[in-house]
Design a protein around this motif. Structure first.
Motif, PDB file in Angstrom:
ATOM      1  N   HIS A 259      73.377 140.076 -14.545  1.00 36.12           N
ATOM      2  CA  HIS A 259      72.859 140.900 -16.044  1.00 36.12           C
ATOM      3  C   HIS A 259      71.800 139.798 -15.931  1.00 36.12           C
ATOM      4  CE1 HIS A 259      71.844 141.981 -20.240  1.00 36.12           C
ATOM      5  NE2 HIS A 259      72.616 143.181 -19.785  1.00 36.12           N
TER       6      HIS A 259
ATOM      7  N   LEU B 281      66.557 140.232 -16.487  1.00 36.62           N
ATOM      8  CA  LEU B 281      66.199 140.416 -17.321  1.00 36.62           C
ATOM      9  C   LEU B 281      65.197 139.616 -17.502  1.00 36.62           C
ATOM     10  CD1 LEU B 281      69.094 141.183 -20.325  1.00 36.62           C
ATOM     11  CD2 LEU B 281      67.028 142.534 -19.062  1.00 36.62           C
TER      12      LEU B 281
ATOM     13  N   ASP C 121      61.164 146.733 -26.785  1.00 42.41           N
ATOM     14  CA  ASP C 121      62.968 146.805 -27.133  1.00 42.41           C
ATOM     15  C   ASP C 121      63.327 145.774 -26.241  1.00 42.41           C
ATOM     16  OD1 ASP C 121      63.056 148.052 -30.248  1.00 42.41           O
ATOM     17  OD2 ASP C 121      63.331 150.300 -28.914  1.00 42.41           O
ATOM     18  N   THR C 122      62.251 146.404 -24.880  1.00 46.23           N
ATOM     19  CA  THR C 122      63.246 145.340 -24.276  1.00 46.23           C
ATOM     20  C   THR C 122      62.618 144.309 -23.733  1.00 46.23           C
ATOM     21  OG1 THR C 122      62.992 147.327 -22.759  1.00 46.23           O
ATOM     22  CG2 THR C 122      62.590 145.726 -21.180  1.00 46.23           C
TER      23      THR C 122
ATOM     24  N   LEU D  86      65.085 142.299 -25.732  1.00 49.83           N
ATOM     25  CA  LEU D  86      66.448 142.368 -25.043  1.00 49.83           C
ATOM     26  C   LEU D  86      66.129 140.612 -24.017  1.00 49.83           C
ATOM     27  CD1 LEU D  86      69.003 143.277 -24.054  1.00 49.83           C
ATOM     28  CD2 LEU D  86      68.201 144.874 -22.442  1.00 49.83           C
TER      29      LEU D  86
ATOM     30  N   SER E 253      66.565 137.226 -26.041  1.00 48.12           N
ATOM     31  CA  SER E 253      67.970 137.709 -26.693  1.00 48.12           C
ATOM     32  C   SER E 253      68.656 136.520 -26.011  1.00 48.12           C
ATOM     33  CB  SER E 253      68.637 138.498 -26.684  1.00 48.12           C
ATOM     34  OG  SER E 253      69.863 138.479 -27.797  1.00 48.12           O
TER      35      SER E 253
ATOM     36  N   GLN F 142      76.527 140.741 -23.170  1.00 51.79           N
ATOM     37  CA  GLN F 142      75.401 141.487 -21.646  1.00 51.79           C
ATOM     38  C   GLN F 142      76.286 142.585 -21.013  1.00 51.79           C
ATOM     39  OE1 GLN F 142      75.516 138.102 -19.576  1.00 51.79           O
ATOM     40  NE2 GLN F 142      72.865 137.259 -20.286  1.00 51.79           N
TER      41      GLN F 142
ATOM     42  N   ASP G 113      73.195 148.617 -20.888  1.00 52.47           N
ATOM     43  CA  ASP G 113      71.808 147.504 -22.212  1.00 52.47           C
ATOM     44  C   ASP G 113      70.858 148.774 -20.856  1.00 52.47           C
ATOM     45  OD1 ASP G 113      73.022 145.979 -23.526  1.00 52.47           O
ATOM     46  OD2 ASP G 113      73.401 144.827 -22.304  1.00 52.47           O
TER      47      ASP G 113
ATOM     48  N   VAL H 218      66.629 149.293 -20.243  1.00 50.27           N
ATOM     49  CA  VAL H 218      65.314 148.086 -19.905  1.00 50.27           C
ATOM     50  C   VAL H 218      64.443 149.721 -19.403  1.00 50.27           C
ATOM     51  CG1 VAL H 218      66.231 146.460 -19.427  1.00 50.27           C
ATOM     52  CG2 VAL H 218      65.307 147.996 -17.614  1.00 50.27           C
TER      53      VAL H 218
END
Length: 334
Positions: free
Chosen positions: A178, A182, A213-214, A217, A220, A226, A230, A232
């Motif tokens: 995860h 990202l 929004d991605t 994330l 973050s 995680q 979630d 993307v």
């Protein structure tokens, strides 16, 4: 042909009778028409994106997309390839953009990226590695084959879960995966490329673009939350299509992208862009691969990586049948 048409027109003016003059003018118009047709075909071959008429059929569109990026009406498409492959630009696959070394993700500004042939790449963004090539390929494979990059100025966004991307990467989902996905999406989103190819400057482009929004994330620091669910959301920028001109991209097998890491992975993708074997300078190959070790150590790693790609379990599409390694050059036979 243009010159011949002009000469025929001049001849028409010297004709002794109206019939001969009319026939000569008609011949000059025919030559002009043929010349214009050939000129359009030549220009279409030189442009990276082929523009089809807005009434082109689906079959015509599909046939054209087997060779290059295509625009029909206001819709822009990347090339189409087999379901077990991903279309990627040769100029990037033959470069140190996705380094075979585990480089630090340092931010650079307009930095030259070594690449093969009559091309140059300038990167503004964070330095990348082979994992980022895999993540971009996973994102590209998430796009339905019949979906255009954009329609006019309206981009097509793609929304997938982190778990779905992990499946495209052919790894088991977990907290580390995860975080890695990202972080890679963040590096790809940061990257701006200026590419010059065969004497032509292509539009500055990003590799992909994340929605707000991605991006939030990605930035973050709440790692305890995680989840594979979630989401993307990203899009492939229209400017990237200029890298998919005729003979400028390769369909790289998913096995070549995901079955190896480091130098073997870079070599598997790199040699996927080659149709025939020919000797390459080891010094140049070290530069294009982004390796940071000394030449003697690189030569040792190169020999070991090519031997690894000779194993029977390596798919035939990029399996090395044999290689010749001298002090200065290497020739690889697939």
């Amino acid at each position: 042909l243009k010159a011949q048409a002009a000469a025929v027109r001049r001849t028409a003016g010297l004709a002794l009778d109206d019939t001969t003059q009319a026939e000569t003018l008609a011949a000059s118009k025919t030559l002009d028409s043929v010349a214009n047709s050939q000129l359009r075909q030549l220009n279409a071959q030189q442009e990276p994106v082929l523009v089809l008429p807005n009434n082109a059929s689906e079959i015509e569109l599909l046939r054209a997309r087997q060779h290059r990026a295509v625009q029909r009406d206001k819709a822009l498409y990347l090339p189409v390839s087999r379901s077990d492959t991903v279309a990627l630009p040769n100029v990037l696959l033959r470069s140190a953009l996705w380094s075979s070394a585990n480089v630090a993700a340092l931010f650079v500004t307009d930095q030259n990226v070594p690449t093969q042939g009559d091309a140059s790449i300038r990167l503004t963004g964070r330095m990348m590695r082979g994992y980022d090539r895999r993540v971009l390929a996973a994102c590209l494979s998430c796009m339905p084959a019949d979906q255009p990059l954009c329609v006019g100025t309206r981009p097509n966004w793609i929304c997938v879960s982190v778990w779905q991307l992990s499946q495209k990467l052919q790894v088991a989902f977990g907290r580390n995966v995860h975080a890695a996905v990202l972080e890679s999406l963040g590096r790809l989103d940061d990257a701006w490329l200026r590419v010059r190819l065969k004497g032509n400057d292509l539009p500055a482009c990003r590799l992909l673009e994340l929605d707000d929004d991605t991006r939030a994330l990605v930035l973050s620091d709440n790692h305890s939350a995680q989840r594979g669910s979630d989401l993307v959301t990203f899009r492939i920028p229209a400017e990237l299509a200029a890298l998919f001109g005729p003979a400028s991209w390769s369909a790289v097998s998913e096995a070549a992208l995901h079955d190896h890491s480091g130098l073997p992975a870079w070599l598997a993708s790199y040699y996927s862009t080659h149709a025939v074997p020919y000797p390459l300078s080891i010094v140049a190959l070290r530069s294009w691969s982004g390796s940071v070790c000394d030449l003697r150590e690189f030569r040792r790693r190169l020999k070991r990586a090519l031997a690894q790609l000779q194993h029977d379990d390596v798919p035939e599409g990029f399996r090395v049948a044999a290689f010749e390694l001298t002090d200065s050059h290497v020739t690889v036979y697939l």
